[in-house]
Enzyme design. Structure first.
Site, PDB file in Angstrom:
ATOM      1  N   LYS A 104       0.856  -1.191   0.000  1.00 21.36           N
ATOM      2  CA  LYS A 104       0.000   0.000   0.000  1.00 21.36           C
ATOM      3  C   LYS A 104       0.893   1.241   0.000  1.00 21.36           C
ATOM      4  O   LYS A 104       1.722   1.420   0.888  1.00 21.36           O
ATOM      5  CB  LYS A 104      -0.892   0.001   1.245  1.00 21.36           C
ATOM      6  CG  LYS A 104      -1.786   1.239   1.334  1.00 21.36           C
ATOM      7  CD  LYS A 104      -2.838   1.081   2.413  1.00 21.36           C
ATOM      8  CE  LYS A 104      -2.380   1.521   3.792  1.00 21.36           C
ATOM      9  NZ  LYS A 104      -2.232   2.977   3.951  1.00 21.36           N
ATOM     10  N   ASP A 126      -3.303   4.258  -1.916  1.00 25.98           N
ATOM     11  CA  ASP A 126      -4.250   4.718  -0.885  1.00 25.98           C
ATOM     12  C   ASP A 126      -4.244   6.248  -0.832  1.00 25.98           C
ATOM     13  O   ASP A 126      -3.669   6.848   0.063  1.00 25.98           O
ATOM     14  CB  ASP A 126      -3.790   4.101   0.454  1.00 25.98           C
ATOM     15  CG  ASP A 126      -4.652   4.489   1.623  1.00 25.98           C
ATOM     16  OD1 ASP A 126      -5.809   4.881   1.423  1.00 25.98           O
ATOM     17  OD2 ASP A 126      -4.150   4.389   2.771  1.00 25.98           O
ATOM     18  N   LYS A 185      -7.187   8.112  -1.103  1.00 26.62           N
ATOM     19  CA  LYS A 185      -8.471   8.566  -0.521  1.00 26.62           C
ATOM     20  C   LYS A 185      -8.966   9.827  -1.229  1.00 26.62           C
ATOM     21  O   LYS A 185      -9.167  10.883  -0.612  1.00 26.62           O
ATOM     22  CB  LYS A 185      -8.317   8.836   0.977  1.00 26.62           C
ATOM     23  CG  LYS A 185      -7.864   7.626   1.788  1.00 26.62           C
ATOM     24  CD  LYS A 185      -7.890   7.914   3.271  1.00 26.62           C
ATOM     25  CE  LYS A 185      -7.542   6.718   4.122  1.00 26.62           C
ATOM     26  NZ  LYS A 185      -6.119   6.343   4.104  1.00 26.62           N
ATOM     27  N   ASP A 201     -13.320  14.729  -4.602  1.00 28.94           N
ATOM     28  CA  ASP A 201     -13.415  16.011  -5.320  1.00 28.94           C
ATOM     29  C   ASP A 201     -14.663  15.966  -6.191  1.00 28.94           C
ATOM     30  O   ASP A 201     -15.438  15.004  -6.112  1.00 28.94           O
ATOM     31  CB  ASP A 201     -12.130  16.229  -6.160  1.00 28.94           C
ATOM     32  CG  ASP A 201     -11.812  17.713  -6.346  1.00 28.94           C
ATOM     33  OD1 ASP A 201     -12.757  18.498  -6.562  1.00 28.94           O
ATOM     34  OD2 ASP A 201     -10.629  18.072  -6.296  1.00 28.94           O
ATOM     35  N   THR A 239     -11.277   6.192  10.501  1.00 23.64           N
ATOM     36  CA  THR A 239     -11.262   5.634  11.869  1.00 23.64           C
ATOM     37  C   THR A 239     -10.854   6.686  12.895  1.00 23.64           C
ATOM     38  O   THR A 239     -11.033   6.488  14.091  1.00 23.64           O
ATOM     39  CB  THR A 239     -10.316   4.412  11.987  1.00 23.64           C
ATOM     40  OG1 THR A 239      -9.156   4.668  11.220  1.00 23.64           O
ATOM     41  CG2 THR A 239     -10.986   3.152  11.528  1.00 23.64           C
ATOM     42  N   ARG A 273       2.727  -1.565  10.861  1.00 21.02           N
ATOM     43  CA  ARG A 273       3.819  -1.653  11.819  1.00 21.02           C
ATOM     44  C   ARG A 273       4.189  -3.043  12.302  1.00 21.02           C
ATOM     45  O   ARG A 273       5.343  -3.285  12.661  1.00 21.02           O
ATOM     46  CB  ARG A 273       3.521  -0.719  12.999  1.00 21.02           C
ATOM     47  CG  ARG A 273       3.731   0.729  12.601  1.00 21.02           C
ATOM     48  CD  ARG A 273       3.044   1.679  13.512  1.00 21.02           C
ATOM     49  NE  ARG A 273       1.596   1.601  13.380  1.00 21.02           N
ATOM     50  CZ  ARG A 273       0.746   2.417  13.984  1.00 21.02           C
ATOM     51  NH1 ARG A 273       1.193   3.375  14.771  1.00 21.02           N
ATOM     52  NH2 ARG A 273      -0.550   2.281  13.801  1.00 21.02           N
TER      53      ARG A 273
HETATM   54  O1  C5P Z   1       0.721   0.141  11.333  1.00 19.85           O
HETATM   55  P1  C5P Z   1      -0.684  -0.298  11.143  1.00 19.85           P
HETATM   56  O2  C5P Z   1      -0.828  -1.769  10.856  1.00 19.85           O
HETATM   57  O3  C5P Z   1      -1.595   0.185  12.244  1.00 19.85           O
HETATM   58  O4  C5P Z   1      -1.097   0.450   9.811  1.00 19.85           O
HETATM   59  C1  C5P Z   1      -2.315   0.293   9.190  1.00 19.85           C
HETATM   60  C2  C5P Z   1      -2.328   1.020   7.887  1.00 19.85           C
HETATM   61  O5  C5P Z   1      -3.682   1.129   7.462  1.00 19.85           O
HETATM   62  C3  C5P Z   1      -1.797   2.439   7.935  1.00 19.85           C
HETATM   63  O6  C5P Z   1      -1.255   2.744   6.653  1.00 19.85           O
HETATM   64  C4  C5P Z   1      -3.032   3.267   8.193  1.00 19.85           C
HETATM   65  O7  C5P Z   1      -2.929   4.579   7.717  1.00 19.85           O
HETATM   66  C5  C5P Z   1      -4.057   2.496   7.383  1.00 19.85           C
HETATM   67  N1  C5P Z   1      -5.444   2.689   7.770  1.00 19.85           N
HETATM   68  C6  C5P Z   1      -5.925   2.482   9.049  1.00 19.85           C
HETATM   69  N2  C5P Z   1      -7.252   2.665   9.317  1.00 19.85           N
HETATM   70  C7  C5P Z   1      -8.085   3.029   8.338  1.00 19.85           C
HETATM   71  C8  C5P Z   1      -7.625   3.242   7.058  1.00 19.85           C
HETATM   72  C9  C5P Z   1      -6.281   3.065   6.789  1.00 19.85           C
HETATM   73  O8  C5P Z   1      -5.181   2.112   9.930  1.00 19.85           O
HETATM   74  N3  C5P Z   1      -9.361   3.147   8.592  1.00 19.85           N
END
Ligand code: C5P
Length: 236
Positions: free
Chosen positions: A32, A59, A61, A64, A122, A214
């Protein structure tokens, strides 16, 4: 959408992302690329990552007016990304324009990139949604409503919490993608995520795809962490 967990390449420059990808050797990934990396590195980053054989979920998002979205998505389709997203809040016409733009921009003989929508971020709380967006419903109702709108606009799915996946599936159909972030292995650090689930639970709860950041990017051995998550996710 194919089954591999999507790895969030949350880096601000290509040098860091490149180093990270090198630790996967010949493993072909689904990554992503978000605003951070795309806006710093530009569209060439997509070509560079594709040249390494990886699939890309862009990604961005997008949100417009329909005409701008049409043109933007037409241009992105030419990059041959595999999946991209828009905000459902842009409305039915915007989502339809996004789809049409992708179709128009997909090179002959190639598959159109998948198009999914973000419902409510979120980071948005129910209180904030009600006060700032003047939506006097629950957050869950708003999320499911946006998912239904996305489905009616003909898109392929939504980004959602695993905890909303089953409800969204009931309101749409089983093929409508439910791509879920907030994934952690048992006992891992949660970071800033409020509600996390394991890869196994995500599947059990009705997710069709997972996005993991992460747990993999901060691991001492990203490849080992990835394979562990992949195995847990694919376990039926
Ligand atoms: O590090 P982690 O596993 O928490 O990252 C989740 C990824 O998904 C990040 O790139 C975050 O920006 C993305 N994301 C999220 N919640 C959402 C949409 C995207 O955590 N609702």
């Amino acid at each position: 959408m194919e089954e591999r967990p999507v790895i969030a390449l949350d880096y601000s420059n290509w040098e860091e992302a490149k180093l990270f990808l090198q630790s996967f050797h010949d493993e072909r990934l689904f990554v992503k690329v978000g605003m951070e990396l795309f806006y710093q590195s530009g569209p060439t980053i997509v070509e560079t990552i594709k040249a390494q054989g990886h699939h890309i979920f862009l990604d961005l998002k997008l949100h417009d007016i329909p005409n701008t979205i049409y043109q933007a998505l037409k241009g992105l389709a030419a990059l041959q990304i595999d999946m991209v997203n828009v905000h459902a809040a842009g409305g039915m016409n915007m989502m339809k324009a996004a789809l049409e733009g992708l179709e128009a921009g997909t090179p002959a003989g190639m598959q159109r990139p998948l198009l999914i929508a973000v419902t409510q971020l979120t980071s948005t709380t129910e209180e904030q949604m009600q006060k700032e967006q003047l939506i006097s419903k629950t957050l869950q109702t708003s999320v499911v409503h946006y998912a239904r709108l996305t489905y009616e606009a003909g898109l392929d799915g939504v980004v959602c919490s695993a905890l909303e996946a089953a409800h969204i599936c009931r309101e749409t159909n089983e093929h409508f993608l439910r791509v879920t972030p907030g994934i952690r292995l048992p006992g891992e650090a949660v970071h800033d995520q409020k509600r996390v689930v394991t890869p196994e639970d995500a599947r059990k709860l009705g997710a069709t795809g997972i996005v993991v950041g992460r747990s993999i990017t901060e691991s001492a051995s990203p490849l080992t962490a990835y394979l562990k998550i992949k195995e847990a996710w694919e376990e039926k």
